[in-house]
Design a protein around this motif. Structure first.
Motif, PDB file in Angstrom:
ATOM      1  N   HIS A  95       0.891  -1.077   0.046  1.00 29.78           N
ATOM      2  CA  HIS A  95       0.034   0.124   0.044  1.00 29.78           C
ATOM      3  C   HIS A  95       0.901   0.890   0.056  1.00 29.78           C
ATOM      4  O   HIS A  95       1.851   1.209   0.927  1.00 29.78           O
ATOM      5  CB  HIS A  95      -1.141  -0.183   1.403  1.00 29.78           C
ATOM      6  CG  HIS A  95      -2.009  -0.958   1.192  1.00 29.78           C
ATOM      7  ND1 HIS A  95      -3.519  -0.609   0.768  1.00 29.78           N
ATOM      8  CD2 HIS A  95      -2.005  -2.177   1.282  1.00 29.78           C
ATOM      9  CE1 HIS A  95      -4.046  -1.708   0.844  1.00 29.78           C
ATOM     10  NE2 HIS A  95      -3.328  -2.908   1.021  1.00 29.78           N
ATOM     11  N   TYR A  96       0.507   2.091  -0.768  1.00 31.44           N
ATOM     12  CA  TYR A  96       1.155   3.227  -1.264  1.00 31.44           C
ATOM     13  C   TYR A  96       0.453   4.429  -0.484  1.00 31.44           C
ATOM     14  O   TYR A  96      -0.520   4.571  -0.816  1.00 31.44           O
ATOM     15  CB  TYR A  96       1.670   3.598  -2.437  1.00 31.44           C
ATOM     16  CG  TYR A  96       2.288   2.563  -3.229  1.00 31.44           C
ATOM     17  CD1 TYR A  96       3.804   2.680  -3.047  1.00 31.44           C
ATOM     18  CD2 TYR A  96       1.787   1.455  -3.800  1.00 31.44           C
ATOM     19  CE1 TYR A  96       4.494   1.661  -3.808  1.00 31.44           C
ATOM     20  CE2 TYR A  96       2.703   0.789  -4.391  1.00 31.44           C
ATOM     21  CZ  TYR A  96       3.873   0.575  -4.330  1.00 31.44           C
ATOM     22  OH  TYR A  96       4.663  -0.312  -4.999  1.00 31.44           O
ATOM     23  N   GLU A  97       1.485   5.209   0.500  1.00 34.03           N
ATOM     24  CA  GLU A  97       0.671   6.303   1.352  1.00 34.03           C
ATOM     25  C   GLU A  97       1.635   7.486   1.393  1.00 34.03           C
ATOM     26  O   GLU A  97       2.723   7.439   1.065  1.00 34.03           O
ATOM     27  CB  GLU A  97       0.412   6.071   2.746  1.00 34.03           C
ATOM     28  CG  GLU A  97      -0.333   4.699   2.872  1.00 34.03           C
ATOM     29  CD  GLU A  97      -0.472   4.241   4.579  1.00 34.03           C
ATOM     30  OE1 GLU A  97       0.170   4.796   5.205  1.00 34.03           O
ATOM     31  OE2 GLU A  97      -1.278   3.364   4.542  1.00 34.03           O
ATOM     32  N   PRO A  98       0.707   8.696   1.423  1.00 35.65           N
ATOM     33  CA  PRO A  98       1.602   9.964   1.503  1.00 35.65           C
ATOM     34  C   PRO A  98       2.302   9.955   2.882  1.00 35.65           C
ATOM     35  O   PRO A  98       2.001   9.455   3.711  1.00 35.65           O
ATOM     36  CB  PRO A  98       0.575  10.909   1.382  1.00 35.65           C
ATOM     37  CG  PRO A  98      -0.521  10.344   1.969  1.00 35.65           C
ATOM     38  CD  PRO A  98      -0.363   8.860   1.386  1.00 35.65           C
ATOM     39  N   ARG A  99       3.595  10.589   2.669  1.00 35.91           N
ATOM     40  CA  ARG A  99       4.368  10.573   4.088  1.00 35.91           C
ATOM     41  C   ARG A  99       3.468  11.463   5.035  1.00 35.91           C
ATOM     42  O   ARG A  99       2.627  12.140   4.812  1.00 35.91           O
ATOM     43  CB  ARG A  99       5.594  11.619   3.654  1.00 35.91           C
ATOM     44  CG  ARG A  99       6.529  10.684   2.790  1.00 35.91           C
ATOM     45  CD  ARG A  99       7.789  11.301   2.809  1.00 35.91           C
ATOM     46  NE  ARG A  99       8.538  11.418   3.985  1.00 35.91           N
ATOM     47  CZ  ARG A  99       9.401  12.152   4.347  1.00 35.91           C
ATOM     48  NH1 ARG A  99       9.643  13.159   3.638  1.00 35.91           N
ATOM     49  NH2 ARG A  99      10.116  12.217   5.441  1.00 35.91           N
TER      50      ARG A  99
END
Length: 98
Positions: free
Chosen positions: A67-71
Motif C-alpha cells: 500500500h502506497y501512502e503519502p508521508r
C-alpha cells in the motif's frame, strides 16, 4: 517537473502522486492504475518507485500487498490547509451578512 521542487519527475509521476495523496488513504497499485485509467501497470510501478526514492510517499506492506501512502508530513499539510479553507469560508459567510 521543476514545479514540484523535484527534478526528474514526469507528468505520469505527478498524476500518480496526486492519486496516492487523494483523501490521504493508502492505495494499492491496481487501485492507482484504475483511477488513472492506465492499463500498463509497469508504468505506474516505475512512477511509484521514483516517488519512493524521492521520499514523497512511503510503502506499507500488508501481507502480500503493498500500500502506497503519502508521508506523514504531507498528511499534516493537508489537514492544515483544510482548516485554513474552512476558516476562510466562515469569514466570507459571516462578513457578508453583517
Amino acid at each position: 517537473m521543476a514545479a514540484t521542487g523535484n527534478r526528474g519527475l514526469s507528468s505520469t509521476d505527478i498524476l500518480t502522486l496526486h492519486a496516492v495523496n487523494h483523501r490521504a488513504k493508502g492505495r494499492r497499485l491496481a487501485e492507482i492504475c484504475m483511477v488513472l485509467n492506465i492499463d500498463d501497470t509497469h508504468l505506474v510501478a516505475y512512477s511509484l518507485k521514483k516517488l519512493v526514492a524521492a521520499r514523497l510517499i512511503v510503502v506499507k506492506r500488508q501481507g502480500r500487498e503493498s500500500h502506497y501512502e503519502p508521508r506523514r508530513v504531507c498528511r499534516r499539510l493537508q489537514l492544515l490547509s483544510k482548516v485554513e479553507h474552512h476558516e476562510q469560508d466562515n469569514e466570507q459567510v459571516f462578513s457578508g451578512s453583517a
